[in-house]
Design a protein around this motif. Structure first.
Motif, PDB file in Angstrom:
ATOM      1  N   GLY A 154      44.168 -13.790  -2.905  1.00  0.00           N
ATOM      2  CA  GLY A 154      44.085 -14.026  -4.350  1.00  0.00           C
ATOM      3  C   GLY A 154      44.394 -15.472  -4.697  1.00  0.00           C
ATOM      4  N   GLU A 155      45.388 -16.065  -4.002  1.00  0.00           N
ATOM      5  CA  GLU A 155      45.729 -17.468  -4.264  1.00  0.00           C
ATOM      6  C   GLU A 155      44.575 -18.400  -3.888  1.00  0.00           C
ATOM      7  N   VAL A 156      43.894 -18.114  -2.773  1.00  0.00           N
ATOM      8  CA  VAL A 156      42.746 -18.931  -2.371  1.00  0.00           C
ATOM      9  C   VAL A 156      41.637 -18.808  -3.415  1.00  0.00           C
ATOM     10  N   ARG A 166      36.340 -29.579  -6.553  1.00  0.00           N
ATOM     11  CA  ARG A 166      37.095 -30.187  -5.447  1.00  0.00           C
ATOM     12  C   ARG A 166      37.746 -29.075  -4.608  1.00  0.00           C
ATOM     13  N   PRO A 167      36.969 -28.342  -3.807  1.00  0.00           N
ATOM     14  CA  PRO A 167      37.530 -27.221  -3.046  1.00  0.00           C
ATOM     15  C   PRO A 167      38.471 -27.649  -1.924  1.00  0.00           C
ATOM     16  N   LEU A 168      38.410 -28.914  -1.511  1.00  0.00           N
ATOM     17  CA  LEU A 168      39.309 -29.355  -0.442  1.00  0.00           C
ATOM     18  C   LEU A 168      40.754 -29.451  -0.907  1.00  0.00           C
ATOM     19  N   VAL A 174      44.566 -22.025   1.834  1.00  0.00           N
ATOM     20  CA  VAL A 174      43.753 -21.553   2.957  1.00  0.00           C
ATOM     21  C   VAL A 174      44.625 -21.426   4.207  1.00  0.00           C
ATOM     22  N   GLU A 175      45.485 -22.396   4.455  1.00  0.00           N
ATOM     23  CA  GLU A 175      46.376 -22.328   5.613  1.00  0.00           C
ATOM     24  C   GLU A 175      47.315 -21.128   5.510  1.00  0.00           C
ATOM     25  N   THR A 176      47.834 -20.862   4.321  1.00  0.00           N
ATOM     26  CA  THR A 176      48.704 -19.701   4.122  1.00  0.00           C
ATOM     27  C   THR A 176      47.937 -18.411   4.420  1.00  0.00           C
ATOM     28  N   PHE A 177      46.712 -18.348   3.948  1.00  0.00           N
ATOM     29  CA  PHE A 177      45.878 -17.175   4.198  1.00  0.00           C
ATOM     30  C   PHE A 177      45.634 -17.002   5.693  1.00  0.00           C
ATOM     31  N   LYS A 178      45.342 -18.104   6.402  1.00  0.00           N
ATOM     32  CA  LYS A 178      45.116 -18.027   7.847  1.00  0.00           C
ATOM     33  C   LYS A 178      46.365 -17.522   8.575  1.00  0.00           C
ATOM     34  N   GLU A 179      47.528 -17.989   8.154  1.00  0.00           N
ATOM     35  CA  GLU A 179      48.773 -17.550   8.792  1.00  0.00           C
ATOM     36  C   GLU A 179      48.998 -16.052   8.587  1.00  0.00           C
ATOM     37  N   GLU A 180      48.714 -15.560   7.375  1.00  0.00           N
ATOM     38  CA  GLU A 180      48.904 -14.133   7.099  1.00  0.00           C
ATOM     39  C   GLU A 180      47.927 -13.278   7.917  1.00  0.00           C
TER      40      GLU A 180
END
Length: 194
Positions: A154-156, A166-168, A174-180
């Motif tokens: 949801g945050e992403v 500016r999606p970057l 995105v990093e938080t999502f990858k970690e989860e």
């Protein structure tokens, strides 16, 4: 320069072949061909209808053979004694068992039992496959219910909506999502290894 075509124009649309020996046809043949109402298209339609009739008759013949074979197999299976009935009611006998002294009837019964066992095995195998699929679905449902992954997702999505030009700028989310997702994969693999 581009006005002339590269191919020479055809001199005539009719081809004439000459032979060294004279060819002659009888007037009866020429009259019969000229008087015939058949054209190339009617001949091709007749041929097509003939082929369709042959294919249709062949399909009907094959269908009859298959239905005959199916009825024979169904009769063979239904005439074989049911081993579950025999185990529940040992005194109950089928006519095949009471009349035979061990010859052809026992062979047919053993063949029926073998077919029944094969069908039981295939049904049991299919049941086991369905159970495995249900277990996999439960795991997928558990994955979908993980709150941390849903929150990171949801945050992403929210960040990408806010920063659509500016999606970057959403790299942290995105990093938080990858970690989860990595954490969830490790848990999943841990459950599979148990």
């Amino acid at each position: 320069m581009g006005q002339n075509s590269s191919k020479p124009p055809p001199s005539s649309t009719q081809h004439v072949f000459t032979s060294e020996s004279p060819v002659s046809f009888s007037p009866d043949l020429i009259n019969a061909l000229q008087a015939s109402p058949e054209t190339d298209s009617t001949r091709s339609k007749d041929l097509e209808l003939h082929i369709q009739r042959r294919v249709h008759s062949e399909l009907q013949r094959l269908d009859a053979e298959h239905s005959k074979r199916l009825s024979e197999l169904q009769e063979q299976i239904s005439s074989a004694p049911d081993s579950t009935t025999a185990s529940i009611h040992p005194d109950a006998r089928t006519p095949d068992q009471s009349n035979s002294a061990g010859g052809v009837d026992r062979k047919a019964a053993s063949e029926g039992d073998r077919l029944r066992d094969l069908s039981r095995k295939s049904v049991q195998k299919e049941i086991d496959m369905l159970k495995e699929k249900l277990q996999k679905r439960k795991i997928k449902e558990e994955v979908g219910k993980d709150k941390a992954v849903e929150k990171a997702k949801g945050e992403v999505v929210n960040c990408l909506r806010l920063n659509d030009r500016r999606p970057l700028d959403c790299w942290r989310e995105v990093e938080t999502f990858k970690e989860e997702v990595g954490r969830l994969e490790k848990e999943y693999l841990g459950k599979l290894m148990e």
